[in-house]
Motif scaffolding. Structure first.
Motif, mmCIF file in Angstrom:
data_model
loop_
_atom_site.group_PDB
_atom_site.id
_atom_site.type_symbol
_atom_site.label_atom_id
_atom_site.label_comp_id
_atom_site.label_asym_id
_atom_site.label_seq_id
_atom_site.Cartn_x
_atom_site.Cartn_y
_atom_site.Cartn_z
ATOM 1 N N LEU A 111 0.809 -1.213 0.000
ATOM 2 C CA LEU A 111 0.000 0.000 0.000
ATOM 3 C C LEU A 111 0.848 1.272 0.000
ATOM 4 O O LEU A 111 0.417 2.299 -0.528
ATOM 5 C CB LEU A 111 -0.960 0.010 1.186
ATOM 6 N N ALA A 112 2.027 1.226 0.577
ATOM 7 C CA ALA A 112 2.899 2.406 0.544
ATOM 8 C C ALA A 112 3.253 2.746 -0.907
ATOM 9 O O ALA A 112 3.219 3.917 -1.303
ATOM 10 C CB ALA A 112 4.164 2.168 1.361
ATOM 11 N N THR A 113 3.544 1.750 -1.707
ATOM 12 C CA THR A 113 3.841 1.957 -3.127
ATOM 13 C C THR A 113 2.613 2.489 -3.848
ATOM 14 O O THR A 113 2.707 3.427 -4.647
ATOM 15 C CB THR A 113 4.321 0.644 -3.782
ATOM 16 N N VAL A 114 1.454 1.899 -3.565
ATOM 17 C CA VAL A 114 0.204 2.354 -4.177
ATOM 18 C C VAL A 114 -0.017 3.831 -3.892
ATOM 19 O O VAL A 114 -0.303 4.627 -4.789
ATOM 20 C CB VAL A 114 -0.993 1.514 -3.658
ATOM 21 N N MET A 115 0.132 4.209 -2.640
ATOM 22 C CA MET A 115 -0.134 5.597 -2.262
ATOM 23 C C MET A 115 0.918 6.556 -2.828
ATOM 24 O O MET A 115 0.588 7.661 -3.243
ATOM 25 C CB MET A 115 -0.243 5.717 -0.749
ATOM 26 N N GLU A 116 2.169 6.147 -2.864
ATOM 27 C CA GLU A 116 3.211 6.995 -3.424
ATOM 28 C C GLU A 116 2.966 7.252 -4.912
ATOM 29 O O GLU A 116 3.045 8.396 -5.378
ATOM 30 C CB GLU A 116 4.581 6.357 -3.217
ATOM 31 N N LEU A 117 2.660 6.198 -5.659
ATOM 32 C CA LEU A 117 2.398 6.355 -7.089
ATOM 33 C C LEU A 117 1.150 7.195 -7.331
ATOM 34 O O LEU A 117 1.135 8.061 -8.211
ATOM 35 C CB LEU A 117 2.245 4.986 -7.756
ATOM 36 N N THR A 118 0.098 6.952 -6.565
ATOM 37 C CA THR A 118 -1.143 7.719 -6.713
ATOM 38 C C THR A 118 -0.881 9.201 -6.437
ATOM 39 O O THR A 118 -1.309 10.070 -7.202
ATOM 40 C CB THR A 118 -2.225 7.173 -5.768
ATOM 41 N N HIS A 119 -0.170 9.477 -5.372
ATOM 42 C CA HIS A 119 0.158 10.860 -5.027
ATOM 43 C C HIS A 119 1.014 11.508 -6.105
ATOM 44 O O HIS A 119 0.765 12.654 -6.509
ATOM 45 C CB HIS A 119 0.877 10.906 -3.674
ATOM 46 N N ASP A 120 2.033 10.800 -6.588
ATOM 47 C CA ASP A 120 2.924 11.349 -7.614
ATOM 48 C C ASP A 120 2.179 11.732 -8.895
ATOM 49 O O ASP A 120 2.589 12.642 -9.604
ATOM 50 C CB ASP A 120 4.040 10.359 -7.961
ATOM 51 N N LEU A 121 1.082 11.021 -9.175
ATOM 52 C CA LEU A 121 0.296 11.299 -10.378
ATOM 53 C C LEU A 121 -0.862 12.258 -10.112
ATOM 54 O O LEU A 121 -1.713 12.460 -10.979
ATOM 55 C CB LEU A 121 -0.237 9.985 -10.966
ATOM 56 N N CYS A 122 -0.913 12.831 -8.903
ATOM 57 C CA CYS A 122 -2.001 13.739 -8.504
ATOM 58 C C CYS A 122 -3.356 13.030 -8.545
ATOM 59 O O CYS A 122 -4.385 13.623 -8.891
ATOM 60 C CB CYS A 122 -2.028 14.998 -9.363
ATOM 61 N N GLY A 123 -3.339 11.757 -8.195
ATOM 62 C CA GLY A 123 -4.564 10.975 -8.163
ATOM 63 C C GLY A 123 -5.173 10.952 -6.774
ATOM 64 O O GLY A 123 -4.672 11.587 -5.845
ATOM 65 N N THR A 124 -6.259 10.215 -6.649
ATOM 66 C CA THR A 124 -6.931 10.062 -5.364
ATOM 67 C C THR A 124 -7.116 8.579 -5.068
ATOM 68 O O THR A 124 -7.160 7.750 -5.974
ATOM 69 C CB THR A 124 -8.307 10.747 -5.348
#
Length: 144
Positions: A111-124
């Protein structure tokens, strides 16, 4: 479970995959994502697509790893509109992870990877419980 679809703002494209909660579901979910993106004319070269596929793989893997005992099926919902791509991974395990604490509590990976990638792409990202409280879907939305 499908009550969660109303959270999406007028999707122009929607596809649903249900599969047994087995390791092969990870590859199937990813291949299905690639196929629906192609059908929706979203280029595999778009900067959000590679990370989206990795996020999807991580979420399906987590569902299988942590929920398969009580949830024999995993469901993936794919949706898109002109300027965003969304997907959800649903299982029938009642535990709802705290996504925004994932990196703090688990270190790297998952989940840390999921959240980092989502944040980096300005996603939610958010977790939505089933109405009976016995399952949940983790939703990811990424701009295109």
């Amino acid at each position: 479970m499908y009550g969660q679809l109303e959270a999406l703002p007028h999707p122009h494209a929607l596809s649903v995959l249900s599969a047994p909660a087995l390791p092969s579901a990870v590859r199937l979910a990813r291949e299905t994502a690639e196929q629906v993106l192609f059908e929706w004319r979203i280029s595999g070269h778009h900067p959000s697509v590679g990370p989206a596929l990795l996020i999807l793989s991580e979420l399906v893997t987590n569902s299988i790893r942590h929920a398969a005992e009580v949830s024999p099926q995993v469901t993936v919902i794919y949706a898109a509109a002109a300027d965003w791509l969304a997907f959800a991974v649903h299982d029938r395990h009642p535990y709802q992870p705290r996504l925004y604490d994932a990196g703090i509590r688990t270190g790297r990976g998952g989940l840390a990877t999921v959240m980092e990638l989502t944040h980096d792409l300005c996603g939610t990202a958010f977790v939505r419980a089933d109405t009976d409280g016995q399952g949940k879907a983790i939703w990811i939305s990424l701009p295109l």
